[in-house]
Design a protein around this motif. Structure first.
Motif, PDB file in Angstrom:
ATOM      1  N   ALA A  93     117.659 -45.723 -76.430  1.00 12.76           N
ATOM      2  CA  ALA A  93     117.743 -44.339 -75.971  1.00 12.76           C
ATOM      3  C   ALA A  93     116.742 -44.088 -74.845  1.00 12.76           C
ATOM      4  CB  ALA A  93     117.467 -43.388 -77.125  1.00 12.76           C
ATOM      5  N   HIS A  94     117.169 -43.327 -73.870  1.00 15.41           N
ATOM      6  CA  HIS A  94     116.391 -42.827 -72.734  1.00 15.41           C
ATOM      7  C   HIS A  94     116.306 -43.812 -71.562  1.00 15.41           C
ATOM      8  CE1 HIS A  94     115.597 -39.283 -74.994  1.00 15.41           C
ATOM      9  NE2 HIS A  94     115.049 -39.983 -75.982  1.00 15.41           N
ATOM     10  N   CYS A  95     115.520 -44.886 -71.696  1.00 16.74           N
ATOM     11  CA  CYS A  95     115.378 -45.853 -70.587  1.00 16.74           C
ATOM     12  C   CYS A  95     115.102 -45.143 -69.260  1.00 16.74           C
ATOM     13  CB  CYS A  95     116.622 -46.738 -70.475  1.00 16.74           C
ATOM     14  SG  CYS A  95     116.801 -47.860 -71.884  1.00 16.74           S
ATOM     15  N   THR A 135     125.861 -41.223 -78.061  1.00 15.52           N
ATOM     16  CA  THR A 135     125.142 -42.479 -78.310  1.00 15.52           C
ATOM     17  C   THR A 135     123.697 -42.282 -78.760  1.00 15.52           C
ATOM     18  OG1 THR A 135     124.591 -42.675 -75.961  1.00 15.52           O
ATOM     19  CG2 THR A 135     126.574 -43.830 -76.715  1.00 15.52           C
ATOM     20  N   HIS A 136     123.238 -41.029 -78.851  1.00 17.81           N
ATOM     21  CA  HIS A 136     121.877 -40.839 -79.380  1.00 17.81           C
ATOM     22  C   HIS A 136     121.638 -39.396 -79.823  1.00 17.81           C
ATOM     23  CE1 HIS A 136     117.679 -41.485 -80.149  1.00 17.81           C
ATOM     24  NE2 HIS A 136     117.361 -40.457 -79.384  1.00 17.81           N
ATOM     25  N   THR A 137     121.336 -39.260 -81.116  1.00 22.83           N
ATOM     26  CA  THR A 137     120.953 -37.933 -81.593  1.00 22.83           C
ATOM     27  C   THR A 137     120.200 -38.041 -82.916  1.00 22.83           C
ATOM     28  OG1 THR A 137     121.733 -35.656 -81.773  1.00 22.83           O
ATOM     29  CG2 THR A 137     122.992 -37.303 -82.980  1.00 22.83           C
ATOM     30  N   HIS A 138     119.740 -36.891 -83.385  1.00 21.01           N
ATOM     31  CA  HIS A 138     119.060 -36.791 -84.678  1.00 21.01           C
ATOM     32  C   HIS A 138     119.707 -35.590 -85.378  1.00 21.01           C
ATOM     33  CE1 HIS A 138     116.016 -39.463 -82.877  1.00 21.01           C
ATOM     34  NE2 HIS A 138     116.115 -38.676 -81.816  1.00 21.01           N
ATOM     35  N   ALA A 139     120.822 -35.839 -86.049  1.00 20.55           N
ATOM     36  CA  ALA A 139     121.690 -34.752 -86.507  1.00 20.55           C
ATOM     37  C   ALA A 139     120.981 -33.755 -87.423  1.00 20.55           C
ATOM     38  CB  ALA A 139     122.918 -35.336 -87.211  1.00 20.55           C
ATOM     39  N   ILE A 189     116.818 -47.710 -80.952  1.00 18.25           N
ATOM     40  CA  ILE A 189     115.387 -47.509 -80.676  1.00 18.25           C
ATOM     41  C   ILE A 189     115.200 -46.640 -79.426  1.00 18.25           C
ATOM     42  CG2 ILE A 189     115.332 -49.704 -79.354  1.00 18.25           C
ATOM     43  CD1 ILE A 189     112.432 -50.086 -80.410  1.00 18.25           C
ATOM     44  N   HIS A 190     114.107 -45.854 -79.387  1.00 21.44           N
ATOM     45  CA  HIS A 190     113.737 -45.128 -78.164  1.00 21.44           C
ATOM     46  C   HIS A 190     112.995 -46.109 -77.251  1.00 21.44           C
ATOM     47  CE1 HIS A 190     113.718 -41.688 -81.144  1.00 21.44           C
ATOM     48  NE2 HIS A 190     114.461 -41.166 -80.187  1.00 21.44           N
ATOM     49  N   VAL A 191     113.362 -46.145 -75.966  1.00 23.21           N
ATOM     50  CA  VAL A 191     112.732 -47.101 -75.044  1.00 23.21           C
ATOM     51  C   VAL A 191     112.347 -46.416 -73.725  1.00 23.21           C
ATOM     52  CG1 VAL A 191     113.069 -49.215 -73.685  1.00 23.21           C
ATOM     53  CG2 VAL A 191     114.010 -49.066 -75.997  1.00 23.21           C
ATOM     54  N   PRO A 246     122.859 -36.250 -76.659  1.00 24.24           N
ATOM     55  CA  PRO A 246     122.124 -34.981 -76.572  1.00 24.24           C
ATOM     56  C   PRO A 246     120.708 -35.069 -77.143  1.00 24.24           C
ATOM     57  CG  PRO A 246     123.798 -34.857 -78.291  1.00 24.24           C
ATOM     58  CD  PRO A 246     123.886 -36.243 -77.704  1.00 24.24           C
ATOM     59  N   ASP A 247     120.371 -36.189 -77.798  1.00 22.93           N
ATOM     60  CA  ASP A 247     119.063 -36.344 -78.451  1.00 22.93           C
ATOM     61  C   ASP A 247     118.893 -35.229 -79.488  1.00 22.93           C
ATOM     62  OD1 ASP A 247     116.667 -37.547 -79.072  1.00 22.93           O
ATOM     63  OD2 ASP A 247     115.629 -36.960 -77.248  1.00 22.93           O
ATOM     64  N   GLY A 248     117.635 -34.842 -79.774  1.00 21.71           N
ATOM     65  CA  GLY A 248     117.404 -33.926 -80.894  1.00 21.71           C
ATOM     66  C   GLY A 248     117.674 -32.478 -80.557  1.00 21.71           C
TER      67      GLY A 248
HETATM   68 ZN   LIG Z   1     115.668 -39.356 -79.854  1.00 24.67          ZN
END
Ligand SMILES: [Zn+2]
Length: 465
Positions: free
Chosen positions: A271-273, A85-89, A234-236, A322-324
């Motif tokens: 993302a994150h929260c 649900t969140h990454t920067h491929a 969005i990152h939150v 996994p994020d970036g």
């Molecule tokens: Zn991110």
């Protein structure tokens, strides 16, 4: 008389003849993640075109269906495809470029300048191919992205045969594909128009964060997403600093502030929260915001720990990401994120019952589908859903013996145990090898990019200091 009976039997059998299926995959265990969380021993899944037509015991499926494309994995578990649900491929090409730094230092002194010098459409294409290769070989079938030149991400994702919720980044300073947020928004609208009806790609609008965008840009981003009915990513509340700065500037927490702008009035993946209080969690629940929990990234950047146990108890939709790969993780391993999610919840609550293995797998499958708003089509193995599934081998030392399949999946099995992957009814990984991407070419390209990026970073560091 004998002939008559024989004819009658033949006719009766013909009436009940097995129906054709385009594929049948069988496994020792089929973990469905359906509403009852059925686990079927000696189970099978039948697929026609891009959808699942039946899930059940192998004997029953074999009675009902025949196929020319059968895959039997008697020593494997078959699960729904993992949903990131969140990454920067495309940042895969920056893997390990600058580690062990604060988020602000990492972003401002390394990543933002390195991106300004290196990120081109080709960079994004090759970075995404590398990421997709790693993701598919580790069981991810859908990923949620946020980056630049997102049309190139979409092209590479389609080449890989994977699904993507792909958000074009909107940010308040000049970036590789736009001089201003207004340029980004105009570009994003064209990108959405191009991909909005694609079977594998869901285009999205991705304002980077509240601290990198004006209130006006955040509002316009939401309006654009709603105009086309696409998600906003969005990152939150990722760091304590983000929360404290927001409190100082707006007299509100990040969640309360974004909510006051109407940012959550539509499908949102946040993302994150990490830095959420009770009131924030109530807003997230009420607005049906999907939360992308990123344990590796939050640990590596010392961002804190998202209150996952509490959010799940409140009924918030929580998925995993996994994020970036460039300093905040550094890989795309969803099996690892499941493991860390369960362990991190335990150590932070002081309760080993927090986030059990079944809940961790749920977050990586049907929970992730809810986060991106695709639970009707994805996230579980059920008749009628899209055929995204993964086999994971059970014949290695760390997989034996097995008492509980969820425990094995979350605490013992590895991404490298993934053996076969199907997306949209099409096999894209067979016996641990990609059928869609040329691994040798992609790895060679990534090595070539490394030298170029390394040189630019040395120059960038001098400039940055
Ligand atoms: Zn991110």
């Amino acid at each position: 008389m004998f002939i008559c009976v024989h004819l009658w039997l033949s006719a009766a059998l013909a009436l009940h003849a097995a129906e054709p299926a385009d594929a049948i995959w069988t496994a020792r265990y089929v973990v469905t993640m359906d509403a009852q969380h059925r686990v079927i021993e000696h189970g099978a899944v039948a697929v026609r075109a891009n959808r699942i037509v039946a899930v059940g015991p192998q004997a029953a499926i074999d009675k009902q269906y025949t196929t020319a494309h059968r895959l039997d994995r008697p020593e494997a578990v078959l699960i729904p495809g993992l949903i990131d649900t969140h990454t920067h491929a495309a940042m895969s090409l920056f893997r390990g470029i600058a580690d062990d730094l604060t988020l602000q230092d990492w972003l401002e002194h390394y990543i933002f300048p390195a991106e300004a010098r290196n990120v081109t459409p080709d960079f994004v294409g090759w970075g995404t191919r590398l990421a997709c290769l790693e993701m598919m070989l580790s069981g991810t079938t859908t990923f949620t992205d946020m980056y630049y030149f997102e049309d190139r991400v979409a092209e590479a994702t389609k080449e890989a045969g994977m699904r993507g919720v792909l958000g074009e980044t909107i940010i308040g300073f000049p970036v590789p594909d736009a001089k201003t947020p207004a340029d980004s928004l105009a570009w994003t609208e064209k990108y959405i128009q191009r991909y909005r009806n694609d079977p594998l790609i869901t285009p999205a609008v991705a304002p980077h964060a509240l601290y990198t965008n004006s209130a006006g840009t955040l509002r316009t981003s939401r309006a654009l997403a709603n105009k086309y009915g696409v998600p906003l990513v969005i990152h939150v509340a990722e760091t304590r600093k983000e929360r404290d700065d927001c409190l100082k500037a707006n007299n509100a927490t990040p969640v309360a502030y974004l909510n006051s702008l109407g940012e959550f009035d539509g499908r949102t993946v946040a993302a994150h929260c990490v830095w959420l209080n009770e009131a924030d969690m109530a807003i997230v629940r009420e607005k049906n915001v999907g939360v992308a929990h990123c344990p590796s990234s939050n640990m590596k950047l010392a961002s804190g720990v998202a209150p996952v146990t509490r959010m799940l108890a409140l009924g918030v939709h929580v998925g995993l990401g996994p994020d970036g790969p460039a300093g905040s993780n550094n890989d795309f391993d969803m099996m690892e994120e499941m493991n860390l999610t369960a362990d991190l919840a335990k150590v932070t609550t002081g309760d080993p019952r927090s986030v059990n293995a079944e809940q961790a797998l749920e977050m990586a499958t049907i929970g992730g589908a809810r986060v991106i708003g695709r639970e009707r089509d994805l996230g579980s193995l059920e008749a009628g859903k899209l055929a995204d599934m993964v086999t994971i081998r059970l014949d290695r030392p760390h997989a034996v013996p097995m008492y509980n399949v969820y425990s094995q999946l979350v605490y013992a099995l590895k991404a490298s145990d993934v053996r076969d992957v199907m997306v949209d009814g099409r096999p894209i990984v067979s016996d641990g090898r990609s059928l869609t991407l040329d691994a040798a070419v992609i790895l060679q390209k990534a090595r070539e990019y490394r030298q170029h990026i390394q040189d630019s970073l040395h120059t960038t560091k001098e400039v940055a200091h």
